[in-house]
Scaffold this active site. Structure first.
Site, PDB file in Angstrom:
ATOM      1  N   ASP A  10     -18.733 -16.650  -5.638  1.00  0.00           N
ATOM      2  CA  ASP A  10     -18.639 -15.606  -6.645  1.00  0.00           C
ATOM      3  C   ASP A  10     -17.877 -14.432  -6.022  1.00  0.00           C
ATOM      4  O   ASP A  10     -17.869 -14.263  -4.800  1.00  0.00           O
ATOM      5  CB  ASP A  10     -20.047 -15.184  -7.069  1.00  0.00           C
ATOM      6  CG  ASP A  10     -20.040 -13.961  -7.947  1.00  0.00           C
ATOM      7  OD1 ASP A  10     -19.504 -14.033  -9.061  1.00  0.00           O
ATOM      8  OD2 ASP A  10     -20.557 -12.915  -7.495  1.00  0.00           O
ATOM      9  N   TYR A  12     -17.508 -10.709  -7.606  1.00  0.00           N
ATOM     10  CA  TYR A  12     -18.088  -9.373  -7.764  1.00  0.00           C
ATOM     11  C   TYR A  12     -19.545  -9.349  -7.302  1.00  0.00           C
ATOM     12  O   TYR A  12     -20.401 -10.004  -7.875  1.00  0.00           O
ATOM     13  CB  TYR A  12     -18.001  -8.930  -9.225  1.00  0.00           C
ATOM     14  CG  TYR A  12     -16.588  -8.791  -9.739  1.00  0.00           C
ATOM     15  CD1 TYR A  12     -15.837  -7.650  -9.463  1.00  0.00           C
ATOM     16  CD2 TYR A  12     -16.003  -9.794 -10.496  1.00  0.00           C
ATOM     17  CE1 TYR A  12     -14.540  -7.514  -9.938  1.00  0.00           C
ATOM     18  CE2 TYR A  12     -14.707  -9.670 -10.972  1.00  0.00           C
ATOM     19  CZ  TYR A  12     -13.975  -8.528 -10.690  1.00  0.00           C
ATOM     20  OH  TYR A  12     -12.685  -8.415 -11.157  1.00  0.00           O
ATOM     21  N   THR A  14     -20.555 -10.432  -4.378  1.00  0.00           N
ATOM     22  CA  THR A  14     -20.716 -11.392  -3.294  1.00  0.00           C
ATOM     23  C   THR A  14     -19.675 -11.165  -2.199  1.00  0.00           C
ATOM     24  O   THR A  14     -20.005 -10.963  -1.040  1.00  0.00           O
ATOM     25  CB  THR A  14     -20.631 -12.832  -3.831  1.00  0.00           C
ATOM     26  OG1 THR A  14     -21.610 -12.996  -4.876  1.00  0.00           O
ATOM     27  CG2 THR A  14     -20.887 -13.846  -2.730  1.00  0.00           C
ATOM     28  N   ARG A  42     -21.559  -1.602 -14.103  1.00  0.00           N
ATOM     29  CA  ARG A  42     -21.708  -2.995 -13.699  1.00  0.00           C
ATOM     30  C   ARG A  42     -22.760  -3.708 -14.551  1.00  0.00           C
ATOM     31  O   ARG A  42     -22.559  -4.850 -14.999  1.00  0.00           O
ATOM     32  CB  ARG A  42     -22.089  -3.053 -12.213  1.00  0.00           C
ATOM     33  CG  ARG A  42     -22.436  -4.444 -11.695  1.00  0.00           C
ATOM     34  CD  ARG A  42     -21.274  -5.394 -11.805  1.00  0.00           C
ATOM     35  NE  ARG A  42     -21.580  -6.675 -11.172  1.00  0.00           N
ATOM     36  CZ  ARG A  42     -20.936  -7.792 -11.424  1.00  0.00           C
ATOM     37  NH1 ARG A  42     -19.932  -7.810 -12.293  1.00  0.00           N
ATOM     38  NH2 ARG A  42     -21.263  -8.914 -10.812  1.00  0.00           N
ATOM     39  N   SER A 119     -15.001 -17.050 -10.568  1.00  0.00           N
ATOM     40  CA  SER A 119     -15.370 -15.722 -11.050  1.00  0.00           C
ATOM     41  C   SER A 119     -15.275 -15.601 -12.557  1.00  0.00           C
ATOM     42  O   SER A 119     -14.481 -16.273 -13.211  1.00  0.00           O
ATOM     43  CB  SER A 119     -14.433 -14.691 -10.400  1.00  0.00           C
ATOM     44  OG  SER A 119     -14.692 -13.389 -10.870  1.00  0.00           O
ATOM     45  N   ASN A 120     -16.088 -14.673 -13.086  1.00  0.00           N
ATOM     46  CA  ASN A 120     -15.929 -14.233 -14.471  1.00  0.00           C
ATOM     47  C   ASN A 120     -14.666 -13.404 -14.647  1.00  0.00           C
ATOM     48  O   ASN A 120     -14.219 -13.189 -15.771  1.00  0.00           O
ATOM     49  CB  ASN A 120     -17.132 -13.390 -14.900  1.00  0.00           C
ATOM     50  CG  ASN A 120     -18.323 -14.225 -15.335  1.00  0.00           C
ATOM     51  OD1 ASN A 120     -18.197 -15.413 -15.635  1.00  0.00           O
ATOM     52  ND2 ASN A 120     -19.494 -13.608 -15.366  1.00  0.00           N
ATOM     53  N   LYS A 152     -19.931 -17.174 -17.012  1.00  0.00           N
ATOM     54  CA  LYS A 152     -21.147 -17.626 -16.353  1.00  0.00           C
ATOM     55  C   LYS A 152     -22.328 -16.825 -16.896  1.00  0.00           C
ATOM     56  O   LYS A 152     -22.179 -15.648 -17.175  1.00  0.00           O
ATOM     57  CB  LYS A 152     -21.026 -17.405 -14.833  1.00  0.00           C
ATOM     58  CG  LYS A 152     -19.914 -18.206 -14.181  1.00  0.00           C
ATOM     59  CD  LYS A 152     -19.981 -18.120 -12.654  1.00  0.00           C
ATOM     60  CE  LYS A 152     -19.426 -16.819 -12.112  1.00  0.00           C
ATOM     61  NZ  LYS A 152     -19.430 -16.794 -10.605  1.00  0.00           N
ATOM     62  N   SER A 176     -23.460 -17.039  -4.208  1.00  0.00           N
ATOM     63  CA  SER A 176     -23.446 -15.896  -5.117  1.00  0.00           C
ATOM     64  C   SER A 176     -24.600 -14.955  -4.822  1.00  0.00           C
ATOM     65  O   SER A 176     -25.692 -15.384  -4.441  1.00  0.00           O
ATOM     66  CB  SER A 176     -23.543 -16.369  -6.573  1.00  0.00           C
ATOM     67  OG  SER A 176     -23.547 -15.276  -7.470  1.00  0.00           O
ATOM     68  N   ASN A 178     -25.606 -13.042  -7.315  1.00  0.00           N
ATOM     69  CA  ASN A 178     -26.161 -12.842  -8.645  1.00  0.00           C
ATOM     70  C   ASN A 178     -27.152 -13.951  -8.970  1.00  0.00           C
ATOM     71  O   ASN A 178     -26.775 -15.120  -9.079  1.00  0.00           O
ATOM     72  CB  ASN A 178     -25.041 -12.836  -9.686  1.00  0.00           C
ATOM     73  CG  ASN A 178     -24.088 -11.676  -9.487  1.00  0.00           C
ATOM     74  OD1 ASN A 178     -24.475 -10.519  -9.556  1.00  0.00           O
ATOM     75  ND2 ASN A 178     -22.820 -11.990  -9.218  1.00  0.00           N
ATOM     76  N   PHE A 180     -28.621 -14.702 -11.717  1.00  0.00           N
ATOM     77  CA  PHE A 180     -28.304 -15.425 -12.958  1.00  0.00           C
ATOM     78  C   PHE A 180     -27.262 -16.505 -12.702  1.00  0.00           C
ATOM     79  O   PHE A 180     -27.282 -17.575 -13.328  1.00  0.00           O
ATOM     80  CB  PHE A 180     -27.825 -14.451 -14.044  1.00  0.00           C
ATOM     81  CG  PHE A 180     -26.405 -13.969 -13.876  1.00  0.00           C
ATOM     82  CD1 PHE A 180     -25.338 -14.727 -14.329  1.00  0.00           C
ATOM     83  CD2 PHE A 180     -26.148 -12.764 -13.255  1.00  0.00           C
ATOM     84  CE1 PHE A 180     -24.028 -14.287 -14.168  1.00  0.00           C
ATOM     85  CE2 PHE A 180     -24.846 -12.309 -13.088  1.00  0.00           C
ATOM     86  CZ  PHE A 180     -23.784 -13.075 -13.543  1.00  0.00           C
ATOM     87  N   ASP A 181     -26.338 -16.234 -11.792  1.00  0.00           N
ATOM     88  CA  ASP A 181     -25.276 -17.176 -11.454  1.00  0.00           C
ATOM     89  C   ASP A 181     -25.845 -18.373 -10.707  1.00  0.00           C
ATOM     90  O   ASP A 181     -25.499 -19.539 -10.982  1.00  0.00           O
ATOM     91  CB  ASP A 181     -24.244 -16.441 -10.597  1.00  0.00           C
ATOM     92  CG  ASP A 181     -22.938 -17.190 -10.429  1.00  0.00           C
ATOM     93  OD1 ASP A 181     -22.708 -18.185 -11.135  1.00  0.00           O
ATOM     94  OD2 ASP A 181     -22.129 -16.734  -9.584  1.00  0.00           O
TER      95      ASP A 181
END
Length: 226
Positions: A10, A12, A14, A42, A119-120, A152, A176, A178, A180-181
């Site tokens: 990931d 952002y 990471t 963010r 990445s998103n 994602k 990651s 995140n 959620f990721d």
């Protein structure tokens, strides 16, 4: 966690620090409340990406980033002229890398892995970020969800990443920060490493990560030992 040569990072949070824009916010906006605005920016950016995916109303990540910035400024009652907004959006392509990012990428390449980013972010945002930060020299492939128009943690995003990397989804390790990721990647069948830089609790839905580390310096040993 079994070893795999396909390691997808990931971006952002990471490899790149999205809160690193706080100083530029303070320099650009009077009473900008940089840290607070950056964190809200963010948070809203992520919320908007989730909502747009559920609504089947995809807009690319630059659009999302712009709208999230405007929401954050309005919420904190910080005046944001269009010129200032454009400047800060441009600065989002020059966010700083975390200090452990380049050494970690170099170390796992030396182990024989193929580090990529997933990445998103839209392709142009990813390209500018990696080029500006110097991370691009250590990355084999750059995968954006833009191709499937779902952010994602939508399953289609992880399936797209595996196809782009040319391996079955179960042979990709996602790294990651995140949660959620990580939950989304686990649900899609990927192996996962959660980078818990801040010591926060893990999400209470979905499977736990295959490994948890506090920084990217620990990643080489995780990949070697599992």
């Amino acid at each position: 966690m079994r070893d795999t040569s396909a390691v997808a990072f990931d971006v952002y949070g990471t490899l790149i620090d999205p809160i690193g824009i706080a100083g530029e916010i303070d320099r650009t906006l009077a009473g900008g409340r940089g840290q607070e605005l950056a964190a809200l920016w963010r948070s809203k950016q992520l919320e908007y990406s989730f909502r747009l995916t559920v609504m089947h109303a995809y807009q690319d990540f630059r659009w999302v980033t712009d709208r999230a910035l405007r929401f954050a400024a309005a919420s904190l009652e910080v005046e944001l002229a269009d010129e200032a907004a454009r400047h800060l959006i441009d600065c989002y392509d020059r966010l700083p890398a975390f200090p452990d990012a380049v050494p970690a990428l170099a170390a796992i390449r030396a182990q024989g892995h193929r580090p990529s980013v997933f990445s998103n972010g839209s392709p142009d945002m990813i390209a500018r970020l990696l080029d500006h930060s110097g991370l691009g020299d250590y990355v084999d492939q750059r995968v954006s969800v833009d191709a499937v128009r779902q952010f994602k943690p939508a399953p289609a995003a992880y399936q797209h990443a595996a196809r782009s990397l040319g391996v079955p989804v179960g042979e990709v390790t996602l790294v990651s920060c995140n949660a959620f990721d990580v939950v989304g990647a686990n649900a899609a069948g990927m192996r996962t490493v959660w980078v818990n830089r801040t010591g926060t609790a893990y999400d209470t839905i979905g499977a736990p990560p295959d490994a948890t580390i506090t920084g990217l310096a620990d990643l080489r040993d995780v990949l070697r030992n599992h």
